[in-house]
Design a protein around this motif. Structure first.
Motif, short mmCIF file in Angstrom:
data_model
loop_
_atom_site.label_atom_id
_atom_site.label_comp_id
_atom_site.label_asym_id
_atom_site.label_seq_id
_atom_site.Cartn_x
_atom_site.Cartn_y
_atom_site.Cartn_z
N LEU A 1 -0.63 -60.59 -32.68
CA LEU A 1 0.48 -59.51 -32.07
C LEU A 1 -0.26 -58.40 -31.65
O LEU A 1 0.55 -57.61 -30.73
N ARG A 2 -1.10 -57.91 -32.32
CA ARG A 2 -1.98 -56.85 -31.80
C ARG A 2 -2.53 -56.83 -30.62
O ARG A 2 -2.30 -55.87 -29.64
N ARG A 3 -3.21 -58.09 -30.17
CA ARG A 3 -3.66 -58.22 -28.76
C ARG A 3 -2.26 -58.35 -27.71
O ARG A 3 -2.58 -58.01 -26.67
N LEU A 4 -1.26 -58.90 -28.23
CA LEU A 4 -0.07 -59.02 -27.23
C LEU A 4 0.55 -57.48 -26.99
O LEU A 4 0.64 -57.09 -25.86
N SER A 5 0.61 -56.72 -28.11
CA SER A 5 0.83 -55.24 -27.69
C SER A 5 -0.04 -54.43 -27.10
O SER A 5 0.35 -53.77 -26.15
N GLU A 6 -1.44 -54.58 -27.03
CA GLU A 6 -2.46 -53.95 -26.43
C GLU A 6 -2.08 -54.61 -24.73
O GLU A 6 -2.30 -53.53 -23.92
N ARG A 7 -1.95 -55.68 -24.44
CA ARG A 7 -1.76 -56.25 -23.39
C ARG A 7 -0.55 -55.68 -22.76
O ARG A 7 -0.49 -55.15 -21.43
N LEU A 8 0.61 -55.68 -23.51
CA LEU A 8 1.81 -54.92 -23.01
C LEU A 8 1.53 -53.41 -22.66
O LEU A 8 2.31 -53.06 -21.63
N ASP A 9 0.81 -52.91 -23.48
CA ASP A 9 0.46 -51.27 -22.95
C ASP A 9 -0.05 -51.16 -21.78
O ASP A 9 0.24 -50.36 -21.37
N ARG A 10 -1.12 -52.10 -21.97
CA ARG A 10 -2.01 -52.00 -20.51
C ARG A 10 -1.05 -52.28 -19.07
O ARG A 10 -1.23 -51.33 -18.21
#
Length: 187
Positions: A165-174
């Motif tokens: 979820l953290r990786r997904l959140s970072e991807r969405l932020d990018r």
């Protein structure tokens, strides 16, 4: 899709979608992708029929075969429709729908391969699988999923998947930052 049914926190069945305030968020890109799937299938069927008619080899059996092939292409191309409300995420496909209670998640994983899929499981046995790009295109869906996942983590039910979820959140932020820069002309 806005039926009022009791929820898991109050004893609702986990396989039936429910809502709190009546607000459902749907994948905004789904209709266009579904039209594209239909268009591709119809185009392929039309081309196959034109070639068969032109060669004089069209029979009812070949027509049935080409129609079946076009239907298979349609089913492969048709995306899963993702909808969410507070505490529930529903994925509806051609053969039915599945749902999970986002505030009762036990695992979040990503299946790698040709088509990446995000897999969510809740402690009622619910399981959904969908393309994570849906969340990139629909920030409101991501917000509802993230709120539910945070509640699951706070309750201690989410035992596997916080890193995903953290990786997904970072991807969405990018992706969001890139979109903002592109729209503002700063890219």
């Amino acid at each position: 899709m806005s039926r009022r049914i009791e929820g898991p926190a109050s004893g609702r069945s986990p396989d039936v979608p429910a809502y709190d305030d009546g607000t459902w968020v749907h994948d905004r890109a789904w209709a266009g992708e579904a039209r594209s799937a239909v268009g591709c299938a119809v185009l392929m069927l039309g081309l196959l029929l034109v070639f068969d008619v032109g060669s004089g080899r069209l029979t009812s059996l070949r027509l049935l075969l080409w129609a079946a092939l076009a239907f298979v292409l349609f089913t492969v191309l048709l995306p899963t429709r993702v909808s969410a409300c507070a505490g529930t995420l529903v994925c509806q496909g051609l053969l039915g729908q599945r749902s999970v209670c986002t505030d009762r998640l036990v695992a979040v994983s990503r299946s790698d391969g040709v088509a990446q899929r995000l897999v969510l499981r809740d402690d009622f046995g619910g399981r959904v699988e969908f393309d994570p790009r849906v969340l990139v295109v629909n920030p409101a869906l991501w917000r509802l999923l993230d709120e539910g996942a945070r509640a699951s983590a706070a309750d201690g039910s989410l035992v596997c998947g916080t890193a995903e979820l953290r990786r997904l959140s970072e991807r969405l932020d990018r992706e969001t930052a890139r979109t903002v820069f592109r729209i503002s002309g700063l890219e």
